[in-house]
Design a protein around this motif. Structure first.
Motif, PDB file in Angstrom:
ATOM      1  N   ARG A 182      66.249 -25.703  98.660  1.00  0.00           N
ATOM      2  CA  ARG A 182      67.387 -25.517  98.968  1.00  0.00           C
ATOM      3  C   ARG A 182      68.403 -26.335  98.671  1.00  0.00           C
ATOM      4  O   ARG A 182      67.766 -27.856  99.250  1.00  0.00           O
ATOM      5  CB  ARG A 182      67.339 -25.582 100.811  1.00  0.00           C
ATOM      6  N   ASN A 216      73.117 -28.908  98.098  1.00  0.00           N
ATOM      7  CA  ASN A 216      74.736 -28.549  98.675  1.00  0.00           C
ATOM      8  C   ASN A 216      75.016 -27.211  98.749  1.00  0.00           C
ATOM      9  O   ASN A 216      76.270 -26.550  99.110  1.00  0.00           O
ATOM     10  CB  ASN A 216      75.646 -28.662  96.939  1.00  0.00           C
ATOM     11  N   ARG A 219      75.511 -24.805 101.814  1.00  0.00           N
ATOM     12  CA  ARG A 219      75.891 -24.996 103.454  1.00  0.00           C
ATOM     13  C   ARG A 219      75.573 -23.946 104.092  1.00  0.00           C
ATOM     14  O   ARG A 219      75.695 -22.356 103.691  1.00  0.00           O
ATOM     15  CB  ARG A 219      77.345 -24.996 103.248  1.00  0.00           C
ATOM     16  N   GLY A 220      75.556 -23.597 105.310  1.00  0.00           N
ATOM     17  CA  GLY A 220      75.250 -22.706 106.489  1.00  0.00           C
ATOM     18  C   GLY A 220      73.808 -21.733 106.005  1.00  0.00           C
ATOM     19  O   GLY A 220      73.167 -23.352 106.278  1.00  0.00           O
ATOM     20  N   GLU A 221      73.558 -20.961 106.518  1.00  0.00           N
ATOM     21  CA  GLU A 221      72.283 -20.627 107.265  1.00  0.00           C
ATOM     22  C   GLU A 221      71.852 -19.558 106.350  1.00  0.00           C
ATOM     23  O   GLU A 221      72.827 -18.378 106.444  1.00  0.00           O
ATOM     24  CB  GLU A 221      72.410 -20.175 109.007  1.00  0.00           C
ATOM     25  N   VAL A 273      76.280 -18.162 103.754  1.00  0.00           N
ATOM     26  CA  VAL A 273      75.734 -19.647 103.225  1.00  0.00           C
ATOM     27  C   VAL A 273      76.800 -19.381 102.200  1.00  0.00           C
ATOM     28  O   VAL A 273      77.770 -18.844 100.742  1.00  0.00           O
ATOM     29  CB  VAL A 273      75.056 -19.706 102.419  1.00  0.00           C
ATOM     30  N   CYS A 333      77.924 -22.877  98.375  1.00  0.00           N
ATOM     31  CA  CYS A 333      78.488 -23.768  97.853  1.00  0.00           C
ATOM     32  C   CYS A 333      79.089 -25.006  97.851  1.00  0.00           C
ATOM     33  O   CYS A 333      79.961 -24.701  98.027  1.00  0.00           O
ATOM     34  CB  CYS A 333      78.355 -23.718  96.256  1.00  0.00           C
ATOM     35  N   SER A 334      78.852 -25.851  98.352  1.00  0.00           N
ATOM     36  CA  SER A 334      79.749 -27.001  98.490  1.00  0.00           C
ATOM     37  C   SER A 334      80.492 -27.406  97.265  1.00  0.00           C
ATOM     38  O   SER A 334      81.579 -28.235  97.546  1.00  0.00           O
ATOM     39  CB  SER A 334      79.671 -28.892  99.203  1.00  0.00           C
TER      40      SER A 334
END
Length: 97
Positions: free
Chosen positions: A25, A28, A30-32, A37, A39-40
Motif C-alpha cells: 500500500r 501516497n 488515499r481512500g479505501e 482510492v 494517488c495523492s
C-alpha cells in the motif's frame, strides 16, 4: 520525489514507501481499497507508477494488477466487453480470426 516518501531497495534503486511488502500500500494512496482510492501525487508520480497499467486498460490483462487486486480480496478485472463475448459464445456465434 522527496526521499522521505521512498525506501531503499538496493544500492541503485528506491521505491515508494509501503510498496515493497507482501500486501503493498503506497504511502501516497488515499481512500479505501476496493471502494474509492486515488494517488495523492498522481501528476508527479514516478516512472514505475506511470508504466503500470491496470488490466485491460490497453486491451490486455496485467498479471501484476491481478495479483495486487487478489492481495486485497478483489477479483481480477475483466475486459470491458466480456459479457458480450460470453453471450455470443453461449448462443453459438463465432468470432472472426
Amino acid at each position: 520525489m522527496p526521499a522521505s516518501l521512498t525506501e531503499q531497495v538496493n544500492p541503485y534503486m528506491r521505491c515508494m514507501q509501503g510498496t515493497n511488502t507482501k500486501k503493498p500500500r503506497c504511502i501516497n494512496l488515499r481512500g479505501e481499497i476496493g471502494q474509492n482510492v486515488m494517488c495523492s501525487m498522481y501528476e508527479n508520480r514516478p516512472s514505475p507508477c506511470r508504466e503500470f497499467s491496470q488490466s485491460w486498460e490497453f486491451g490486455e490483462p496485467n498479471e501484476a494488477c491481478d495479483r495486487a487486486r487478489a492481495a486485497y480480496g478483489l477479483a481480477a478485472l475483466t475486459p470491458p466487453n466480456a459479457e458480450e463475448f460470453a453471450s455470443k459464445i453461449a448462443t453459438g456465434c463465432h468470432f472472426p480470426g
